[in-house]
Structure formats: structure tokens, C-alpha cells
Design an enzyme around this catalytic site. Structure first.
Site, PDB file in Angstrom:
ATOM      1  N   GLN A  34      14.830   2.592  -0.581  1.00 53.67           N
ATOM      2  CA  GLN A  34      14.373   1.930   0.656  1.00 53.67           C
ATOM      3  C   GLN A  34      14.696   0.207   0.708  1.00 53.67           C
ATOM      4  O   GLN A  34      14.919  -0.132  -0.306  1.00 53.67           O
ATOM      5  CB  GLN A  34      12.909   1.891   0.853  1.00 53.67           C
ATOM      6  CG  GLN A  34      11.886   1.577  -0.437  1.00 53.67           C
ATOM      7  CD  GLN A  34      10.661   2.265  -0.478  1.00 53.67           C
ATOM      8  OE1 GLN A  34      10.013   3.082   0.462  1.00 53.67           O
ATOM      9  NE2 GLN A  34       9.958   2.407  -1.594  1.00 53.67           N
ATOM     10  N   TYR A  64      -7.602  -1.794   3.297  1.00 53.52           N
ATOM     11  CA  TYR A  64      -7.077  -0.533   3.039  1.00 53.52           C
ATOM     12  C   TYR A  64      -7.046  -0.116   1.384  1.00 53.52           C
ATOM     13  O   TYR A  64      -7.664   0.899   1.088  1.00 53.52           O
ATOM     14  CB  TYR A  64      -5.631  -0.531   3.156  1.00 53.52           C
ATOM     15  CG  TYR A  64      -4.636   0.742   2.716  1.00 53.52           C
ATOM     16  CD1 TYR A  64      -4.786   1.863   3.430  1.00 53.52           C
ATOM     17  CD2 TYR A  64      -3.848   0.634   1.472  1.00 53.52           C
ATOM     18  CE1 TYR A  64      -3.905   2.771   3.032  1.00 53.52           C
ATOM     19  CE2 TYR A  64      -3.133   1.611   1.117  1.00 53.52           C
ATOM     20  CZ  TYR A  64      -3.149   2.687   1.985  1.00 53.52           C
ATOM     21  OH  TYR A  64      -2.587   3.856   1.406  1.00 53.52           O
ATOM     22  N   GLN A  65      -7.020  -1.101   0.373  1.00 54.34           N
ATOM     23  CA  GLN A  65      -7.102  -0.923  -0.885  1.00 54.34           C
ATOM     24  C   GLN A  65      -8.762  -0.385  -1.301  1.00 54.34           C
ATOM     25  O   GLN A  65      -8.959   0.486  -2.031  1.00 54.34           O
ATOM     26  CB  GLN A  65      -6.747  -2.140  -1.606  1.00 54.34           C
ATOM     27  CG  GLN A  65      -5.489  -3.020  -1.183  1.00 54.34           C
ATOM     28  CD  GLN A  65      -4.243  -2.156  -1.499  1.00 54.34           C
ATOM     29  OE1 GLN A  65      -4.234  -0.900  -2.393  1.00 54.34           O
ATOM     30  NE2 GLN A  65      -3.171  -2.693  -1.086  1.00 54.34           N
ATOM     31  N   ASP A  89       2.210  -1.541  -5.526  1.00 50.41           N
ATOM     32  CA  ASP A  89       1.777  -3.089  -5.485  1.00 50.41           C
ATOM     33  C   ASP A  89       0.531  -3.280  -6.410  1.00 50.41           C
ATOM     34  O   ASP A  89       0.469  -4.451  -6.631  1.00 50.41           O
ATOM     35  CB  ASP A  89       1.414  -3.132  -4.090  1.00 50.41           C
ATOM     36  CG  ASP A  89       0.271  -2.120  -3.546  1.00 50.41           C
ATOM     37  OD1 ASP A  89      -0.865  -2.314  -3.841  1.00 50.41           O
ATOM     38  OD2 ASP A  89       0.655  -1.509  -2.556  1.00 50.41           O
ATOM     39  N   GLU A 109       4.695   6.044  -9.409  1.00 58.73           N
ATOM     40  CA  GLU A 109       5.360   5.155  -8.400  1.00 58.73           C
ATOM     41  C   GLU A 109       6.596   5.549  -8.513  1.00 58.73           C
ATOM     42  O   GLU A 109       7.413   5.316  -9.660  1.00 58.73           O
ATOM     43  CB  GLU A 109       4.981   3.704  -8.566  1.00 58.73           C
ATOM     44  CG  GLU A 109       5.854   2.955  -7.606  1.00 58.73           C
ATOM     45  CD  GLU A 109       5.753   2.962  -6.081  1.00 58.73           C
ATOM     46  OE1 GLU A 109       4.818   2.886  -5.586  1.00 58.73           O
ATOM     47  OE2 GLU A 109       7.138   3.282  -5.568  1.00 58.73           O
ATOM     48  N   ASP A 140       9.089  10.771  -9.750  1.00 54.00           N
ATOM     49  CA  ASP A 140       8.799  11.622  -8.734  1.00 54.00           C
ATOM     50  C   ASP A 140       7.393  12.094  -9.006  1.00 54.00           C
ATOM     51  O   ASP A 140       6.919  12.635  -9.877  1.00 54.00           O
ATOM     52  CB  ASP A 140      10.072  12.532  -8.501  1.00 54.00           C
ATOM     53  CG  ASP A 140       9.580  13.483  -7.386  1.00 54.00           C
ATOM     54  OD1 ASP A 140       9.394  13.127  -6.247  1.00 54.00           O
ATOM     55  OD2 ASP A 140       9.435  14.647  -7.629  1.00 54.00           O
ATOM     56  N   ALA A 141       6.657  11.935  -7.791  1.00 56.11           N
ATOM     57  CA  ALA A 141       5.060  12.561  -7.962  1.00 56.11           C
ATOM     58  C   ALA A 141       5.006  13.994  -8.207  1.00 56.11           C
ATOM     59  O   ALA A 141       4.176  14.308  -8.992  1.00 56.11           O
ATOM     60  CB  ALA A 141       4.290  11.902  -6.707  1.00 56.11           C
ATOM     61  N   ASP A 159      -1.654   6.716  -2.320  1.00 56.91           N
ATOM     62  CA  ASP A 159      -1.537   5.578  -1.681  1.00 56.91           C
ATOM     63  C   ASP A 159       0.187   5.593  -1.218  1.00 56.91           C
ATOM     64  O   ASP A 159       0.847   5.006  -1.834  1.00 56.91           O
ATOM     65  CB  ASP A 159      -1.778   4.266  -2.343  1.00 56.91           C
ATOM     66  CG  ASP A 159      -1.440   3.231  -1.737  1.00 56.91           C
ATOM     67  OD1 ASP A 159      -0.966   3.089  -0.728  1.00 56.91           O
ATOM     68  OD2 ASP A 159      -1.333   2.168  -2.554  1.00 56.91           O
ATOM     69  N   TYR A 228      -1.486  -2.541  10.557  1.00 56.39           N
ATOM     70  CA  TYR A 228      -0.905  -1.106  10.744  1.00 56.39           C
ATOM     71  C   TYR A 228      -0.933  -0.585  12.035  1.00 56.39           C
ATOM     72  O   TYR A 228      -1.620  -1.072  12.882  1.00 56.39           O
ATOM     73  CB  TYR A 228      -1.789  -0.180  10.152  1.00 56.39           C
ATOM     74  CG  TYR A 228      -1.901  -0.248   8.486  1.00 56.39           C
ATOM     75  CD1 TYR A 228      -0.428  -1.037   7.863  1.00 56.39           C
ATOM     76  CD2 TYR A 228      -2.755   0.147   7.477  1.00 56.39           C
ATOM     77  CE1 TYR A 228      -0.615  -1.250   6.304  1.00 56.39           C
ATOM     78  CE2 TYR A 228      -2.710   0.195   6.151  1.00 56.39           C
ATOM     79  CZ  TYR A 228      -1.548  -0.645   5.650  1.00 56.39           C
ATOM     80  OH  TYR A 228      -1.562  -0.544   4.058  1.00 56.39           O
TER      81      TYR A 228
HETATM   82  N1  PUT Z   1       0.390   2.473   1.850  1.00 54.46           N
HETATM   83  C1  PUT Z   1       0.595   1.934   3.082  1.00 54.46           C
HETATM   84  C2  PUT Z   1       0.124   2.850   3.990  1.00 54.46           C
HETATM   85  C3  PUT Z   1       1.064   2.311   5.448  1.00 54.46           C
HETATM   86  C4  PUT Z   1       0.798   3.033   6.424  1.00 54.46           C
HETATM   87  N2  PUT Z   1       1.668   2.845   7.623  1.00 54.46           N
END
Ligand code: PUT
Length: 292
Positions: A34, A64-65, A89, A109, A140-141, A159, A228
Site C-alpha cells: 500500500q 478506536y484503540q 501502529d 502485521e 500474513d495473518a 485491527d 473515519y
Molecule cells: N484500523 C483502522 C480502521 C480504518 C477504518 N476505516
């Protein structure tokens, strides 16, 4: 004009876009998976974007975290073995570290570049990698999960970025089957589950696959994250068949864990009231999601 149109063409949220004023580009690069961009914004601090999609900002990453981590870990007594999928991250690791019962934290990751740039530009998140309980696996997960012994984990946190590009297979049935296999009976999954405003069909599909696969309780929760798409993000909570798990009433409240609210840096978003409230759905979402 062509460039402007392209902003409205993301298949995950066609016809809409959200913008942040860029003060300074801090990093731009490309990994095998990416495009990675970090910039200083006017109002949200530093921002990480992957393939042009905001993944986190200094200002609202806490929501989020903290929610994706403490919703599952506060729902089971004494979590010990935890796996994070994605999360390069380090923010989810930072939050898991608040749980003194946790003995080992595996993280898988796929993108080493995400880990490296976050170590350079987001020290408040990547601090999570410094915890001695963390074991990093870059790869790869699905492969990682296939090689994990059955019934290993108390909790798995996915995540991921949106299910286009490298995260596509992370919303499909075979992936959830490998997760269920790796969880112990009564173990829990918390999966990033997009927005109830934008992704009803995707969430319905995930709910129906997960009810069939995990056979324990399955619920959708959500939180407000202003940067988001639609300003909201969901979390899919699933318990594997075994000792029953009641996600709606946390059995392991964070306020009772010694030092957890203040370890490293103070918790900013999550608390037991937010945990309970996260499962309360607006009427339209109840109608669309509760049958699954
Ligand atoms: N881990 C990030 C989530 C992003 C959702 N758009």
C-alpha cells in the site's frame, strides 16, 4: 477535475469524501502492499493514511484503540494470551499493556513499513511495541493463524484496514474459521467492523458468518471516531462456544484493574459506561442488524 472525482469513487463510501487541511507532508512512501502517507493536519495533529484512507490521527486515535481493545479484554476474566492482527501502529498493544493479567501478546502485521514509520512519527502509539510481553510476527495473518496451535488465545483483536486491498480476506468465512480455531473455548474476538451508516450489508454478512462460526454470543458495538468515514466505527464482538460471555456487562471492569486507567498515559475515551453504551444501537441499525 479527474483528481477531484477520484475522491468520490471509493467503493466503500461512494459519492462522499472527508477532508483535513494538510499543514505539512511528513512522509510519503510505498510498500509492497500500500501507499503510506503521514502528514501534519491543522486540527487533528499527525495523520496516518494508507492508500489515501485515514487510519488514525493524534486527536481521535484514543477512541478506536481503547474501544477495540477493552471491549473484548474487559468482557472476560483475567485474559492471558492475546493476539493482534494488523495494528502495526502499536496503539492496540499500548492498550493491551494496561491489563496486568496478560502474559503474552502476539502481533501479526503484514506491512513492515507501517511499523517502521509509526515508530518514527507516532511514538505515543508505537510505545506499545516496547512492552516485553509483545512478540512481533511480520507476515500474513491467515498463514500465522493456520500455524497457531488450536485453542491458544483468550482474545484476538483484528485491527485491520478496510476490506479492499491487503485486508480483503479478513472479512471472509475461512478467516473467521481460522480465528475460531485459534481461540480457546469461551475465548473472544473483537473485529474492526466498519460503519453502520455505510456498510449494512457487509456488517450483516459478518454477523451471519460469525454466529455460524463462533456459536457463542455475537454482538455489534460502535463508537464515534470523527475522522473515519461517517464519523463512526463498529466492532464485532464474538465469543467462541464454551464458558458463556456477556459482552454487555463487563466482568473485568477497567476501573478495578490496578493502575490501568493511568498506565503509560491516561485512558481518554473508554470506561465501563462507554462499554455498555457501545452496544446500544439506533432504531434503524437494530432493525437491520438484530436479525443476524
Ligand atoms: N484500523 C483502522 C480502521 C480504518 C477504518 N476505516
Amino acid at each position: 477535475k479527474a483528481n477531484k472525482l477520484q475522491y468520490y469513487n471509493n467503493p466503500m463510501w461512494p459519492g462522499e469524501t472527508h477532508s483535513l487541511k494538510v499543514e505539512k507532508i511528513l512522509y510519503q512512501g510505498k510498500s509492497p502492499y500500500q501507499e503510506v502517507l503521514i502528514f501534519e493536519s491543522l486540527t487533528y495533529g499527525k495523520v496516518l493514511a494508507l492508500d489515501g484512507i485515514v487510519q488514525l490521527t493524534d486527536k481521535d486515535e484514543c477512541a478506536y484503540q481503547e474501544m477495540i481493545t477493552h471491549l473484548p479484554l474487559c468482557s472476560i476474566p483475567s485474559p492471558k494470551k492475546v493476539l493482534v492482527i494488523g495494528g502495526g501502529d502499536g496503539g492496540v498493544l499500548r492498550e493491551i499493556a494496561r491489563h496486568g493479567s496478560v502474559e503474552s501478546i502476539d502481533i501479526c502485521e503484514i506491512d513492515q513499513l507501517v511499523i517502521d514509520v509509526c515508530k518514527d512519527f507516532f511514538p505515543d502509539l508505537s510505545v506499545g511495541f516496547k512492552d516485553p510481553r509483545v512478540r512481533l510476527h511480520v507476515g500474513d495473518a491467515v498463514e500465522f493463524l493456520r500455524n497457531s496451535p488450536e485453542g491458544t488465545y483468550d482474545a484476538i483483536i483484528v485491527d485491520s484496514s478496510d476490506p479492499i486491498g491487503p485486508a480483503q480476506e479478513l472479512v471472509e468465512k475461512p478467516f473467521f474459521e481460522t480465528i475460531a480455531r485459534a481461540l480457546r473455548p469461551g475465548g473472544v474476538l473483537c473485529n474492526q467492523a466498519e460503519s453502520m451508516w455505510l456498510h449494512t450489508h457487509l456488517i450483516q454478512d459478518m454477523l451471519s458468518i460469525c454466529c455460524e462460526t463462533f456459536k457463542g454470543s455475537v454482538h455489534y458495538a460502535w463508537a464515534s471516531v470523527p475522522t473515519y468515514p461517517s464519523g463512526a466505527i463498529g466492532f464485532l464482538l464474538c465469543a467462541k462456544e464454551g464458558p458463556p460471555v456477556n459482552f454487555l456487562a463487563p466482568i473485568n471492569p477497567i476501573e478495578k484493574l490496578e493502575g490501568a486507567m493511568t498506565a503509560g498515559r491516561d485512558i481518554r475515551f473508554y470506561n465501563t459506561e462507554m462499554h455498555r453504551a457501545a452496544f446500544v444501537l439506533p432504531t434503524f441499525a437494530k432493525r437491520e442488524l438484530e436479525a443476524y
